[in-house]
Design an enzyme around this catalytic site. Sequence first.
Site, mmCIF file in Angstrom:
data_model
loop_
_atom_site.group_PDB
_atom_site.id
_atom_site.type_symbol
_atom_site.label_atom_id
_atom_site.label_comp_id
_atom_site.label_asym_id
_atom_site.label_seq_id
_atom_site.Cartn_x
_atom_site.Cartn_y
_atom_site.Cartn_z
ATOM 1 N N ASN A 53 0.851 -1.197 0.000
ATOM 2 C CA ASN A 53 0.000 0.000 0.000
ATOM 3 C C ASN A 53 0.881 1.240 0.000
ATOM 4 O O ASN A 53 1.820 1.336 0.789
ATOM 5 C CB ASN A 53 -0.895 0.006 1.251
ATOM 6 C CG ASN A 53 -1.852 -1.172 1.291
ATOM 7 O OD1 ASN A 53 -2.299 -1.635 0.249
ATOM 8 N ND2 ASN A 53 -2.155 -1.659 2.489
ATOM 9 N N GLU A 94 -0.865 3.138 6.194
ATOM 10 C CA GLU A 94 -1.001 3.721 7.538
ATOM 11 C C GLU A 94 0.334 3.823 8.256
ATOM 12 O O GLU A 94 0.525 4.706 9.095
ATOM 13 C CB GLU A 94 -1.986 2.902 8.370
ATOM 14 C CG GLU A 94 -3.418 3.066 7.870
ATOM 15 C CD GLU A 94 -4.444 2.287 8.670
ATOM 16 O OE1 GLU A 94 -4.041 1.488 9.539
ATOM 17 O OE2 GLU A 94 -5.640 2.473 8.394
ATOM 18 N N VAL A 95 1.240 2.909 7.959
ATOM 19 C CA VAL A 95 2.573 2.951 8.577
ATOM 20 C C VAL A 95 3.573 3.361 7.495
ATOM 21 O O VAL A 95 3.707 2.671 6.467
ATOM 22 C CB VAL A 95 2.963 1.594 9.191
ATOM 23 C CG1 VAL A 95 4.373 1.657 9.762
ATOM 24 C CG2 VAL A 95 1.960 1.185 10.276
ATOM 25 N N HIS A 136 6.402 -1.557 3.520
ATOM 26 C CA HIS A 136 6.107 -2.936 3.921
ATOM 27 C C HIS A 136 5.207 -3.578 2.876
ATOM 28 O O HIS A 136 4.415 -2.899 2.216
ATOM 29 C CB HIS A 136 5.433 -2.990 5.300
ATOM 30 C CG HIS A 136 4.209 -2.126 5.406
ATOM 31 N ND1 HIS A 136 4.289 -0.770 5.626
ATOM 32 C CD2 HIS A 136 2.889 -2.416 5.297
ATOM 33 C CE1 HIS A 136 3.068 -0.266 5.664
ATOM 34 N NE2 HIS A 136 2.198 -1.231 5.454
ATOM 35 N N HIS A 182 2.398 -6.806 2.536
ATOM 36 C CA HIS A 182 1.565 -7.759 3.261
ATOM 37 C C HIS A 182 1.570 -9.084 2.486
ATOM 38 O O HIS A 182 1.218 -9.103 1.297
ATOM 39 C CB HIS A 182 0.114 -7.285 3.326
ATOM 40 C CG HIS A 182 -0.083 -5.955 3.998
ATOM 41 N ND1 HIS A 182 -0.648 -5.834 5.245
ATOM 42 C CD2 HIS A 182 0.193 -4.688 3.594
ATOM 43 C CE1 HIS A 182 -0.724 -4.554 5.576
ATOM 44 N NE2 HIS A 182 -0.221 -3.835 4.590
HETATM 45 P P1 5GP Z 1 -0.713 -0.416 5.965
HETATM 46 O O1 5GP Z 1 -2.174 -0.024 6.081
HETATM 47 O O2 5GP Z 1 0.206 0.719 6.327
HETATM 48 O O3 5GP Z 1 -0.375 -1.035 4.653
HETATM 49 O O4 5GP Z 1 -0.524 -1.591 7.006
HETATM 50 C C1 5GP Z 1 0.035 -1.442 8.268
HETATM 51 C C2 5GP Z 1 -0.115 -2.769 8.963
HETATM 52 O O5 5GP Z 1 0.707 -2.772 10.117
HETATM 53 C C3 5GP Z 1 -1.556 -3.062 9.449
HETATM 54 O O6 5GP Z 1 -2.004 -4.273 8.861
HETATM 55 C C4 5GP Z 1 -1.414 -3.165 10.968
HETATM 56 O O7 5GP Z 1 -2.224 -4.181 11.513
HETATM 57 C C5 5GP Z 1 0.070 -3.467 11.145
HETATM 58 N N1 5GP Z 1 0.646 -2.972 12.388
HETATM 59 C C6 5GP Z 1 0.545 -1.703 12.876
HETATM 60 N N2 5GP Z 1 1.230 -1.595 14.031
HETATM 61 C C7 5GP Z 1 1.793 -2.809 14.268
HETATM 62 C C8 5GP Z 1 2.617 -3.315 15.315
HETATM 63 O O8 5GP Z 1 2.996 -2.625 16.259
HETATM 64 N N3 5GP Z 1 2.983 -4.625 15.217
HETATM 65 C C9 5GP Z 1 2.591 -5.428 14.181
HETATM 66 N N4 5GP Z 1 3.018 -6.695 14.207
HETATM 67 N N5 5GP Z 1 1.821 -4.975 13.176
HETATM 68 C C10 5GP Z 1 1.412 -3.684 13.226
#
Ligand code: 5GP
Length: 113
Positions: A86, A94-95, A99, A101
């Site tokens: 993403n 969101e992060v 990364h 998935h």
């Molecule tokens: P994004 O929406 O940025 O592609 O996905 C971020 C992902 O990071 C989400 O699926 C969320 O559940 C995961 N995530 C956020 N904070 C943490 C954390 O502290 N530990 C782990 N293991 N996953 C996290």
Amino acid sequence: MSECIFCKIVNKEIPSDIVYEDENVLAFKDLNPVAPTHILFIPKKHIPTLLDLDSETQHLVGEIHRAVVYVAKELGLEKGFRLVGNCNEHGGQEVFHIHYHLLAGRELQWPPG
Ligand code: 5GP
Ligand code: ZN
């Protein structure tokens, strides 16, 4: 010290369920899994989004793919999986540390919402 949650996971400042690690790549279970297998693959180096990759860092994407194939075979995911990256607001990121998935263990729908 970095405020980035994934950098903290890389530095073992906060715990995570690590499934793969090498010099440049870390993989750990997603905290809120949306499939029976939901693993995040990240470069250890902090890079906010895919748009920030450059000629110095683009090799990390290949290294992540190598790690994904290794883990997928280790976990017996021959039935298939999905690899999702993403990027920014419209991509649902969101992060802000690159990364991917790895989603598997159920039949996934297409197209995504
Ligand atoms: P994004 O929406 O940025 O592609 O996905 C971020 C992902 O990071 C989400 O699926 C969320 O559940 C995961 N995530 C956020 N904070 C943490 C954390 O502290 N530990 C782990 N293991 N996953 C996290
Ligand atoms: Zn980071």
